[in-house]
Design an enzyme around this catalytic site. Structure first.
Site, PDB file in Angstrom:
ATOM      1  N   CYS A   1       0.819  -1.202   0.000  1.00 18.72           N
ATOM      2  CA  CYS A   1       0.000   0.000   0.000  1.00 18.72           C
ATOM      3  C   CYS A   1       0.861   1.263   0.000  1.00 18.72           C
ATOM      4  O   CYS A   1       2.048   1.251   0.316  1.00 18.72           O
ATOM      5  CB  CYS A   1      -0.987  -0.010   1.155  1.00 18.72           C
ATOM      6  SG  CYS A   1      -0.307   0.501   2.695  1.00 18.72           S
TER       7      CYS A   1
ATOM      8  N   CYS B   1       0.965   3.799   1.933  1.00 21.19           N
ATOM      9  CA  CYS B   1       1.565   4.318   3.165  1.00 21.19           C
ATOM     10  C   CYS B   1       2.811   3.531   3.539  1.00 21.19           C
ATOM     11  O   CYS B   1       3.660   4.026   4.286  1.00 21.19           O
ATOM     12  CB  CYS B   1       0.565   4.375   4.310  1.00 21.19           C
ATOM     13  SG  CYS B   1      -0.321   2.892   4.672  1.00 21.19           S
TER      14      CYS B   1
END
Lengths: 93, 143
Positions: free
Chosen positions: B48, B50
């Site tokens: 992902c 992040c």
């Protein structure tokens, strides 16, 4: 510090972020925001503390969630816009 | 179904290139977490955004600090499924999230950063959390 959020195309700036939704009934719904739409807030992998429920208190539920996150008990949860009192990042608790 | 190894390789290499052991089997996870002496950091890596924008750069910055863990290990959520499940079994009371970061001292979990403490923040903020924890849990007491 002022937060900036990456763009997710047509989705809400909260897309992908873990949020806390408080409802008029006093429920706390915590999960990963998929989108905020006209109808309400769509959460994924959410857990809810229902107002007046037995077991852990609302404060303990929120404190645990803030420190460690929530168990993904509800794969998809939609909270109707008219039920929403507040929508905040879990990281802000 | 796991991700393509080809796709996740560069994401793994961001950590293995700075000294992390890539733990791909439950046995490797057990061996990494078995020692009851010293300090360790386990990063649950992921595809992902992040992880790419905050977690891995934050870890990189934190390891430039004066106090760092003795051992560095990583599992990749969504890729090394059994290894990730075994890693999470070591902190079974904590809801699963990725990316996330666990710090161990003498075999005990002492600090944990879940995904929601990574997402929406900067790599510098993640690094600051980690270095603060390194100082708190891993620094040698003054003589």
């Amino acid at each position: 510090m002022e937060r900036t959020f990456p763009s997710h195309g047509t989705k809400s700036e909260l897309h992908g972020l873990t949020v806390v939704v408080e409802t008029h009934a006093g429920d706390l719904c915590i999960g990963r925001c998929y989108d905020v739409v006209t109808e309400g807030v769509i959460l994924l992998d959410a857990d809810t503390h229902a107002a007046g429920s037995e077991g852990v208190s609302r404060a303990v539920f929120l404190d645990r969630a803030a420190r460690f996150g929530v168990w993904p008990k509800q794969p998809r949860l939609i909270i109707a816009r008219e039920d929403v009192v507040s929508l905040k990042l879990l990281a802000d608790f | 179904m796991p991700y393509s190894p080809l796709m996740v390789r560069p994401m793994k290499e961001e950590l293995t290139s700075i000294g992390f052991e890539d733990l791909t089997t439950p046995e490797q996870v057990d061996a990494f977490l078995a020692p009851k002496e010293g300090s360790a950091m386990l990063v649950i890596n992921s595809v992902c955004g992040c992880a790419a924008g905050m977690a891995r750069p934050g870890v990189h910055m934190a390891l430039e600090h004066g106090v760092t863990p003795d051992r560095l290990g990583t599992v990749f959520a969504g890729q090394d499924l059994e290894a990730t499940a075994r890693a999470r079994s070591y902190f079974a009371d904590i809801p699963p999230s990725s990316p996330s970061i666990a710090l161990y001292q003498d075999g005990e979990l002492v600090y944990f950063i879940p995904r929601h403490r990574i997402e929406g923040r900067s790599a510098e903020e993640v690094a600051a959390d980690l270095t603060s924890a390194f100082d708190r849990y891993f620094a040698m007491p003054a003589e």
